[in-house]
Every structure is written in structure tokens, then in C-alpha cells.
Design a protein around this motif. Structure first.
Motif: not given
Length: 222
Positions: A22-29, A111-115, A121-131
């Protein structure tokens, strides 16, 4: 991109990994909970404060402790979260690889995604959040996506669920047949029942009826 996220994860190392994503994606809350009940209360409180979460990231399995839990697993949490806040985006983040259970999360909880937790899994989670933040597309880890799209020789339906529920409550097979006949459901003959149970055992790779009931209970099907 999402602005406010709730994490439901009982393992510290996994929780820290999600937070870093989340921090890498600039999500701080973001907030996290180790218990499903607590996560649900936070979601409800955020709605009442008119500051709802945009995204729920939840594991499926949670270890029991001394607390009495109303919501015992992630399957129940995502279902209740969806009912409470229909527009919340949900990602299941789990080691679960049973295709039926994963499919039920998409079909029943929306659900909108399954990782899948694993090496990527870390890169897939980032991709899932972006998509899912920028579109209505769903995300499924490639390792399990093919299994979900395979055509099975047998599909579980409401009729099977009804039979399994009666078996789990200790209802004898002969009595289940009578119940099915009274409800006007078919097939309701003894031979049809035996064939149905045989297919269910094959589908879930169960050794016997008791094992079958145990499996479907563990999977949250009944």
C-alpha cells in the motif's frame, strides 16, 4: 487509486507485506485487524462516520483464540462486508487453492480479486489493486485462473447443498429421500441419491460420506 483501505490478516509478517504494498502505491490511509469481527466493526464504524473504506483486503483463514468470534473466517467477513457496503472493493489474499471455494467467493460474495499467497504474491497484489481501482475488471492469480475456467464434469448446485446440509445434521439418507419427495424435488429415488453422493465424493475427493461432510464444512460450503 484507493484512498482508504482495511486489512484483515492475523499473521504479522503477511500484514507488514500488505502494508508495504500500500505504501509503494502511495496509499497512506489504512488500518488492519487480526480478527474478522474487529475488521467488520471498523468497516461499519467508518460508514457511520461517513468515511467508508474503499478496499478490503482479507485472508480467508484465521486462527481461533480465547475470544468468542461471531465471524470466524474471511469467507464470512467478505460476504458480510459486501452486504453492509455493496460498493466496497474486495480482494481475498490467501493460500487457498480449491477452485470451488474461490469460485464461490466471486459468485456469492462478489469479490473483485483473488491473490494467491506465494512467490509472486506481492507483485500480484500490486497488480490486483491497480486493476480493480481503475476498472470493473476482476483479478485472479494466474496459478489458479486456469483451474477456475476448466469445465468440470460435475457442477455443485443448490440441490447438492440441500443434501449436504441434511447429511451434516445427521439425517439418514432414506429420510432425505422422503424430504426431497415432499418438496417435489427430483431426482428423489434411492439410486439417484447414491449416484449423486458418489459424484460429490469424487468431486471433493472424499473417502466416504462422513469425510465428504467434513470437507464441505471446512470449505464453508455448508
Amino acid at each position: 487509486m484507493f484512498k482508504k483501505v482495511i486489512i484483515a490478516e492475523d499473521l504479522d509478517v503477511m500484514n507488514l507485506g500488505i502494508q508495504q504494498v500500500l505504501k509503494d502505491l502511495n496509499i497512506v490511509d489504512f488500518q488492519h485487524s487480526k480478527f474478522c469481527d474487529e475488521a467488520f466493526l471498523k468497516i461499519r464504524a467508518a460508514i457511520h462516520q461517513n468515511e467508508p473504506y474503499d478496499l478490503l483486503i482479507s485472508d480467508l483463514s484465521f486462527k481461533a483464540d480465547h475470544r468468542k468470534a461471531e465471524i470466524v473466517n474471511g469467507d464470512e467477513l467478505v460476504q458480510k462486508a459486501r452486504e453492509l457496503q455493496p460498493n466496497i472493493k474486495i480482494i481475498a489474499y490467501s493460500v487457498e487453492d480449491k477452485s470451488y471455494r474461490i469460485k464461490s467467493l466471486f459468485d456469492n460474495a462478489g469479490i473483485d480479486g483473488f491473490v494467491l499467497k506465494g512467490l509472486n504474491s506481492i507483485e500480484e497484489l500490486k497488480k490486483a489493486i491497480n486493476i480493480i481501482s481503475s476498472s470493473d475488471q476482476k483479478f485472479i492469480s494466474p496459478e489458479i485462473a486456469s483451474a477456475l475456467h476448466e469445465k468440470n464434469n460435475y457442477e455443485i448446485d443448490d440441490f447438492d447443498i440441500l443434501i449436504l446440509k441434511h447429511l451434516s445434521s445427521g439425517t439418514p439418507q432414506d429420510d432425505i429421500i422422503v424430504i426431497l419427495k415432499d418438496l417435489g424435488l427430483k431426482p428423489s429415488s434411492k439410486s439417484a441419491m447414491e449416484k449423486r453422493l458418489s459424484k460429490l465424493k469424487d468431486f471433493f475427493k472424499a473417502n466416504n460420506t462422513v469425510h465428504l461432510v467434513s470437507i464441505v464444512k471446512d470449505m464453508g460450503i455448508i
